[in-house]
Write an enzyme that holds these catalytic residues in place. Structure first.
Site: not given
Ligand code: UT7
Length: 333
Positions: A118, A260, A290
């Site tokens: 990225c 980004h 992204n």
């Molecule tokens: O390009 C540079 C690199 N990329 C980034 O910078 C991306 C960085 N990370 C992110 O953008 C975020 O961490 C994510 C969008 C990927 C995830 O968001 P989050 O707020 O960190 O969520 P999480 O991973 O802590 O997950 C929270 C919950 C989980 O469920 P439980 O374990 O709390 O029951 C996940 O399973 O959300 C769940 N979850 C989803 N639910 C519905 C994860 N993905 C999804 C989804 N739909 N697509």
């Protein structure tokens, strides 16, 4: 140490190409346990583009490059160097840039790829800046092009909702002037201790292609989302400040910040840390998700198109990608 060159590196033209096919959050609801509400609230993304089978990274790149060359009024045979920034190359080798060179007919250029994911475009811009300010070359084409749809696991809801396909290109030109304009400076970094939090583990060297590695889905993006999120907020803010301080500016001097586009919450957090208001931050993540190395040049082009960048404006780019890699560049328009 500051390098005082009689030459400046100016953006002479930009162009983008987005594949036609739009995949909305509602479309993803049909194939995944996810919802439009969750994706919008957690990422800011509403839809993303997906390339056709015959649209590889070089195809997207050539379309974006032609638009940038047209704006710069430059014939392809006047390009000295083509840098394609991509993490989804057409093939392992030759470089995607060589395919781009052939299509454009830019046969006087040295053409090669760089892999900074990225952060790719800011790394590519930084390389171009050095060659131009050293007086070695006159016109360098820097392109970010990605077909992330080829390397996302469409059954993994934590990653596939995030990424999209697209390309953005910029012609960077050497000019001789005493004015303080163009790319004022660029600052690029890497941290190889964090290779495990974001990457595509399968590949030629470490995990040779086998039935087992395919069954284990090793050729798809794996990400520890929240760790990457925290690094992104910190590194993108810190390196942005470094770029400003290096040039004797503060965040108050910034006319437009182009971060980004990985997650709207990362963008908001960077804005808060830097005390740059939303009116000075360019966001288009809702349309494209992204697009990795293409994210910054697509945003830069759209910001110019909609009049958010005017002559004399100070524009701040800031990025983080797998590696980890991160960087910032400051441009006086
Ligand atoms: O390009 C540079 C690199 N990329 C980034 O910078 C991306 C960085 N990370 C992110 O953008 C975020 O961490 C994510 C969008 C990927 C995830 O968001 P989050 O707020 O960190 O969520 P999480 O991973 O802590 O997950 C929270 C919950 C989980 O469920 P439980 O374990 O709390 O029951 C996940 O399973 O959300 C769940 N979850 C989803 N639910 C519905 C994860 N993905 C999804 C989804 N739909 N697509």
């Amino acid at each position: 140490m500051k390098f005082n060159s009689p030459f400046k590196a100016e953006v002479a033209g930009t162009g983008i190409y987005l594949p036609e096919k739009i995949v909305t959050n509602r479309d993803l609801e049909k194939i995944l346990d996810t919802s439009d509400d969750w994706i919008r609230a957690r990422t800011g993304i509403q839809e993303r583009r997906v390339a056709r089978e015959d649209e590889s990274a070089s195809v997207l790149a050539v379309n974006a490059a032609r638009a940038a060359l047209a704006e710069a009024r430059l014939e392809p045979d006047r390009i000295d160097m083509i840098i394609v920034c991509t993490s989804t190359p057409d093939v392992l080798y030759p470089s995607t840039a060589c395919y781009v060179q052939k299509e454009l007919g830019a046969f006087r250029s040295a053409a090669y790829d760089i892999s900074a994911v990225c952060s790719g475009f800011v790394f590519g811009l930084s390389i171009a800046e050095q060659f131009l300010k050293a007086g070695r070359y006159q016109h360098i084409l820097v392109i970010g092009s990605e077909v992330n749809s080829r390397i996302v696991d469409w059954t993994d809801r934590s990653t596939c909702i995030l990424f999209g396909d697209g390309a953005g290109a910029a012609v960077i030109k050497r000019v001789e002037t005493s004015e303080r304009k163009g790319v004022l400076s660029s600052h690029i970094y890497s941290d190889g201790t964090q290779t495990d939090i974001l990457g595509v583990p399968g590949g030629i060297g470490r995990t040779p292609i086998s039935h087992a590695s395919i069954d284990e889905k090793q050729y798809f993006i794996k990400m520890v989302g929240n760790a990457t999120f925290k690094f992104a907020v910190k590194r993108m803010s810190d390196v942005a400040l470094e770029a400003l301080e290096y040039n004797g500016f503060t965040t108050k001097d910034v006319d437009l910040m182009i971060p980004h586009q990985a997650n709207k919450r990362i963008i908001d957090a960077v804005g808060e840390r830097l005390e740059v208001g939303p009116e000075k931050i360019f966001v288009n993540i809702e349309k494209y998700g992204n697009t990795a190395a293409a994210s910054i040049p697509i945003a830069l082009h759209e910001a110019r198109q909609c009049g958010r960048i005017k002559p004399g404006n100070l524009v701040l780019l800031t990025v983080l990608g797998a590696g980890l890699t991160w960087g910032a560049a400051l441009i006086r328009w």
